[in-house]
Design an enzyme around this catalytic site. Sequence first.
Site, mmCIF file in Angstrom:
data_model
loop_
_atom_site.group_PDB
_atom_site.id
_atom_site.type_symbol
_atom_site.label_atom_id
_atom_site.label_comp_id
_atom_site.label_asym_id
_atom_site.label_seq_id
_atom_site.Cartn_x
_atom_site.Cartn_y
_atom_site.Cartn_z
ATOM 1 N N LYS A 126 0.826 -1.199 0.000
ATOM 2 C CA LYS A 126 0.000 0.000 0.000
ATOM 3 C C LYS A 126 0.869 1.262 0.000
ATOM 4 O O LYS A 126 0.758 2.126 -0.863
ATOM 5 C CB LYS A 126 -0.916 0.018 1.227
ATOM 6 C CG LYS A 126 -2.228 -0.733 1.110
ATOM 7 C CD LYS A 126 -2.106 -2.178 0.822
ATOM 8 C CE LYS A 126 -3.433 -2.915 0.980
ATOM 9 N NZ LYS A 126 -3.206 -4.369 0.894
ATOM 10 N N LYS A 161 -8.402 1.301 4.206
ATOM 11 C CA LYS A 161 -7.958 -0.089 4.248
ATOM 12 C C LYS A 161 -6.726 -0.228 5.121
ATOM 13 O O LYS A 161 -5.942 0.725 5.278
ATOM 14 C CB LYS A 161 -7.670 -0.615 2.835
ATOM 15 C CG LYS A 161 -6.733 0.247 2.002
ATOM 16 C CD LYS A 161 -6.715 -0.225 0.544
ATOM 17 C CE LYS A 161 -5.939 0.710 -0.353
ATOM 18 N NZ LYS A 161 -5.963 0.283 -1.772
ATOM 19 N N GLU A 282 -2.148 0.196 -5.735
ATOM 20 C CA GLU A 282 -1.278 -0.680 -4.956
ATOM 21 C C GLU A 282 -0.167 -1.221 -5.845
ATOM 22 O O GLU A 282 -0.326 -1.311 -7.070
ATOM 23 C CB GLU A 282 -2.044 -1.870 -4.350
ATOM 24 C CG GLU A 282 -3.060 -1.487 -3.294
ATOM 25 C CD GLU A 282 -3.681 -2.698 -2.598
ATOM 26 O OE1 GLU A 282 -3.133 -3.813 -2.714
ATOM 27 O OE2 GLU A 282 -4.719 -2.515 -1.937
#
Length: 316
Positions: A126, A161, A282
């Site tokens: 990430k 997230k 990502e």
Amino acid sequence: MAISLGVVMDPIGSIKIHKDSTFAMLLEAQRRNYDILYMEQGDLSLRDGRCLARMRHLQVRDDAADWFTLGEVRTDFLDSLDVILMRKDPPFDMEYIYTTYLLEQAESRGTLVVNSPAALRNANEKVYTAWFPEVCPPTLVSRRHADIVDFVRSHHDIIVKPLDGMGGASIFRIREDDPNRNVIIETLTDHERRFTMAQTFIPEIRDGDKRVLVIDGEAIPYALARIPGEGETRGNLAAGASGVGVALSDNDRKIVETVGPRLREQGILFAGLDVIGNYLTEVNVTSPTCIRELDRLYGLNISATLMDRIEQKLAV
């Protein structure tokens, strides 16, 4: 002499071979008559600065009823192998990090490790997007509740997230007026004890979260667009998304041109970029997937491209 290839992976008896990228790599390695040695994470050890492993010869078959045979266990130094595929799936926890230290000892003695252990530690899937802000959506990484509240107020519709998740686990969409906003933030940050990523919601997720595979900085010309299921915003196959093949767009190629040189420089030989709309979201480096799906859709052999590149590096 045959190339000796070690693979560190999850238990081979538990994989689903129709969609397992590691299995595709092993099939190609066997086609080339490589000497394949199978290991799991717990087989590794370190003694006096050299990494040892319990390893077994592996034969594979593209047969869902009977896909592998393992030989007798032997113990040897990892640096006796030409190349090691580090294909252990996340979670990327401290045990994973310790494993990279062990693998790095083999790498320091001349064994090619794919991907480089230091790169596996440094390139959080990430946070690594922060090196490429020009191709990413507005992004925040923070533990502070107020920061994330400010971010959703600024952008009105966001995705949040965890930094260590995979397969769509614990990914939430928050709108500005969401009555569950605070509890979502509290849950993900563990009451400000854990860093969390927030990105603006990208409406083009309806067209899929594209997985773009990159080998030594160069893109495979097709991607797998993972289309969210009904009532979903997550483009993850593990979360019920369906995979559709698409040719790379000009913007996809621009993203690869931006990211690829740094991947090559860091020793990330095989990566999977996640692209939604015009944005990189990502950079997957631990055990990227989608080889088998793209091979089937387009008659490709992506693993052959990877093994060609590995052989070139071994020949230098």
